[in-house]
Scaffold this active site. Sequence first.
Site, mmCIF file in Angstrom:
data_model
loop_
_atom_site.group_PDB
_atom_site.id
_atom_site.type_symbol
_atom_site.label_atom_id
_atom_site.label_comp_id
_atom_site.label_asym_id
_atom_site.label_seq_id
_atom_site.Cartn_x
_atom_site.Cartn_y
_atom_site.Cartn_z
ATOM 1 N N THR A 85 0.822 -1.210 0.000
ATOM 2 C CA THR A 85 0.000 0.000 0.000
ATOM 3 C C THR A 85 0.853 1.255 0.000
ATOM 4 O O THR A 85 0.531 2.245 -0.634
ATOM 5 C CB THR A 85 -0.916 0.002 1.254
ATOM 6 N N LYS A 237 0.914 -7.732 13.160
ATOM 7 C CA LYS A 237 -0.199 -6.890 12.704
ATOM 8 C C LYS A 237 -1.438 -7.336 13.467
ATOM 9 O O LYS A 237 -1.894 -8.461 13.296
ATOM 10 C CB LYS A 237 -0.405 -7.048 11.198
#
Lengths: 413, 601
Positions: A85, A237
Site C-alpha cells: 500500500t 499486525k
Amino acid sequence: MNKIENGTMVDFTYKNTKMKGVLVSSSEGNLNIKLMSGYNLLVPENSITDIKPLKTIAQTGGFEEKDLIFEHGPKKVAFIGTGGTIASRVDYITGAVKPVLNPGFLRESVANLSKFTLDISLLEPVLSENITPNDWILFAKTVKDKLSKNHGAVILHGTDTMSYTASALSFMFQNLSGPVVMIGSQRSSDRPSSDAFLNLEAGLEFAASNFGEVGIAMHQNTSDNAVALHRGVRARKMHSSRRDAFRSIGGNPIGKYENGSVTISHEARALSDETVLLDKLETSVALIYFHPGLTAEDLAAVTEKKRATVIMGTGLGHTGTRLYPVIRDIVGRGDHVLMTTQCLFGSVNMNVYSTGRELLKLGVIPLSNMLPEVAMIKSMHVLANYPDGEFSKVMLSNLRGETVDREFLGEVP
Amino acid sequence: MSSRVMIGLEIHIQLAGKKLFCDCTTESAIETVNGKVIERRLIATTGESGKYDPAAVYEKSRSRSFNYSVTDNSCLLEADEEPPHSVNSDVLKKAISTALSLNCQVVDRVAYMRKIVIDGSNTSGFQRTAIVGFNGYVETSRGKVGISSLCLEEDSCRKLEEHNGIVSYSLDRLGVPLMEIATDPDIVDEEHAVETAEIIGKKLLLAGWARKAPDAIRQDVNFSMGHGRVEIKGVPKLSTIKAAIAYEKERQTWLAELSPILKGTNWGRLKFQDVSHLFRNTKSKVIASNLKAGMNVYGTVLPGLAGYLKGEKYRMGIELADVAKLFGSGGIMHSDELPGYGVEDEIKGLVELLKPGKGDGFTIIVSTHKVIGLIQDAMIARLKKLEELDLPETRVVTEEGTTHYLRPLPGGERMYPETDVPSIAVEEALLEAARKISPKSEEELLAQLVSEFGISKQDASVILSTTQLETFQNYNLILGDSKLATRVILQAIPEMENKTGRPISIPDLIPVLEEAGRRKWDRQILERAMDLYFVEHMPLGDLIRSDEMKPIGGNELKSMIILLHNEAPVNPKNIIPRIRSRTSRPFSPAEALALVKEILG
C-alpha cells in the site's frame, strides 16, 4: 459504434441529456466517463446515444515517472521498494489499489527528505500476500549489497506479511552494519490522510540512527504524532485496518520517533562492523493452528513431508490427546514438533498440566513466548544453517530477541 | 462590460437516521468520548490525471494540523481507520425518491467518488459523493429552474475552533448523509433565489427525512455577472441568500469600475518591512498586546490604492484583509482608516519609512517573520487577480450577508473514484420502492392529518409549516391521543420554553410523554408534570411518586364526590370540572362518572 479510445473527450446523450466528459474506461458493457464536473458516470453502453469523440486528452491512469535519484542531504540511506500500500496508487482503469512504484511522491510529501541521500532500488512490486520465502532471500541480498554503501536501509513493504519478512530478515542477518527498517502504510498514499508520509519520515530517521537489527516502523497510535519502531521478531499486525495495527507483543517497542527526534532503547542490538548474511532457508515447515475440530488425519496429512511442525496450541501449550500418536510418529521419524501459544500473549508452560507434561515426553519442544509465525521462520533458518543435532538447542536459545525473558504487567492484552 | 446575472443554488439537506457508510446514528448525545482527541495532518495528493487541485495546493501552503474530537456517534470509519461499509440503503432510497420528485433522471449505477478536501473537514482528506439524479426541474413563479444534479454525499466534520494553525473539529457530523441539490444557473435575481430555495427546501422538509437540527439545511450560492463564477458557501438562512447576492453584486460592480483604473500598477512595490520599532509606545491595545506576545508589526506601501481601500464605493481594504486573515492575522489597518484604532502618533514615522508616493496608500499588519512573506505573495496575487477581474473563487458568508474570500475554486481535478465502495445498480425494484415513499405535497399531507388524526385543519397546517409532522406522529404514538399530541407540540412545549427561557430537549421530553401515555394522563396532569420536570427540575422518578401525581380513585374519589355533592348537587355534566377544581391529581373520568351514577342512585 466505433471503438473510442480511453482518454478521449466525448459528447454524448444519456437519458435525454447532453453531456460531455472523458472516457476513462469501458468494461462489461459499461462506460466509465469522467464528466467535466469531475464526477465519474458509469453508464450502460447501450443507453448512450450520439457519442462523438472530440479530442484525446492525456492518457488516464498514468503518472509522470520522476527521477529515482534523490541526492539531498548527508545521511545515506538505501531505499528498497517491494510493493504494498505504501508504494501503491489507485489504478483508475480497474479501480483497485494496485502496487505501483512511484517514489516521485516522496519529494512532495515527506517533510525531512532534504536531510537524506537515498540510494533507491525498486524490486518488482508484489502484493505482500504473494510474498514467499524466495522473496525474503532476494530482499536480504539486496539489503546486504546496499548496506555496503549506505548507513542503513528502509524497505517499503505491504503490511499484511511485513512481520513475516521482518522475522526472516532478522534471522538471516547474523550481524548488521546498519539499521534495517521496514515501513508500510494502512492508507494508500493517494489519500491525503495516508499514514505513509509520517511512517516514511520516521523510517528514514530510524535508518540513519545506530542500532543493528531489523525493525518495523509504523504509527504508534491513531494520531499523526508518533511512530513506533518494533523489533522484527516481536511485531505483529493486530488490526486489519488501523494505522496503529502493529504491536510489539509482550514488551515495548525498541524505538520511537516523536516531534522530529528518534529515541532508540538500550535494549536494541548494537551495530556490527560488517553485515553477515546466512541466506539459506529450509521451507518445509508447517504451522498448525490447533482447534477442537482438528483431527489426527488432518495433522498427519499436513505434516507428512515437513521437517518441522510448529503448533499453535491452546493456553499454556496444549493439544487434544487424539493428536499424540501423530506427534509421536513425527518425532519418531526424526522431524521436530514445536509448541507455541495461540494466545499470542504469554509463554507456553508445559509443566503445569499433565497434558503438557505428556507432550513434553513425546518430544515436543516448548518455545516459551516466541510468536508462532516467528517460530516457524526461525525453524526454516535453523534447519538450513545449523547441524540437525543442534536444532533443539538453537531453537531454545534467544538468537535475535525472539523470546522475551521478563514480561511485565501492562496495557495489553 | 455588463452581463446577465446568473444565479444557481446548491441546497444541502442532512438526512436523519444512520450515517451514510456506517452504523453510527446521525445524532450525538455527548460531545466527546473520554475527551479523546485524534491529531492528524493532511498532505495534498494528485488526482487521477496526476495533477494537483488548485484548492488543495492553496491549503497545502497554509500547513495546518487538525484535531478531531471523538464522539459517541463515530466509529473507526469516521476516524479514517477502516474502509466504508456498504451504502445506507434507506437514505439511497430517499435520495432516489427526492430525485424523482424533482423530475430528475436517475442514474443506472450509483458510483461513489472521492472529492479531495484538505481543509481537515474530512479525516480521510476527501468527501465521498455520488450523483443519484440529474437533469430535473422545479416550477417557480418565474419559470422552470433546472436541477442539474442531486448527489448523495457524506457531511463533513463540524468545526469547533481554530487556534495557532491547529483546527479543531468534532466527528459527530462526519458521515451524516447529505443530499446536495444543485440548480442550473436559471435563477434571475435574489428574490427568485429565495423563492427557489423555499420551494425545494419545503419539499424536503415536508418529507420528514431531514435531521431536526438548526443546520440541517445549508445553501451555497453560485453567482456570476460576467466575471466568472463565485461560489458563496454555507448560507444558513433564506434572508442571508438575498443579502449575500446583493452584496456580491455590489462588490463585483465596483471591482469592474476599479479594474481599468488599477491596470498596469506595479504590485511588486508591495513589500512588507518590519516597523515594530515605531510602535514601542503605541496607544493601540491590540498592537501592544501582540508585540508583547512576540509578534511584529509590518508595513508596506499599497501602490495606487489611496482612497480605494475604504471609500464611498470601493473596499479594497477588505479584499486585502481577507487574505491576511487566512494566514492567521487579525486583519489590516490601512491609510484610508488611519488615524484610528489607537494608531496616530506612529503615522508620521510610517510615512517617512514607507514613503508612499502620490496615489499610494499604505497598510500595517501584525504577523510573524515566518508568515509575512506568504501574506505578501498572497496579497500581490490577489491584487493581480482583481485588476484582471478574474473573480472566480470560493467565498464565505457572514450572518449579515457580507461575503469574504475563502479559497480558489476547486476543479474537476479533485475527484477520483472511491474504490472501496462498489458501484450500486439502480434496479427497477429500488426505483419502485423509491416511488412508494415519494414525498407528498402540502395539500395531500394536510388532508391526511385531518382525516386520519381528527385534528383541526389550522393545527395541521401549523404542524406542517413548522416541519413537525414526524414529531407529531411520534408523540401521537407515545401518547395514544392525537389531540393531546397536538396540544403538546403547539402549546405545552412553547409555554415551557417561555417559562424556562431555553429550548426543551426532545430526548428529555420523551420519558415524560411515555409516562403520560402509560398512565393515561390528561392534558392538565401532563402539563403539570412538564412544569414540575422542566421548571422545578423534579427528577422523573420523584415526580411519578409525588403526592400531586398520585392517582385519586376508589374510596378517596368517592368521598370527594360526596363532599362535592353535599356542597351542591353533582351530575355527569359538571362532575369532571368540579373534581378538577378540587385536585390536580390524576383520576379516571370514567370512574368518576360511574361513582356519580352510584351516588345519584
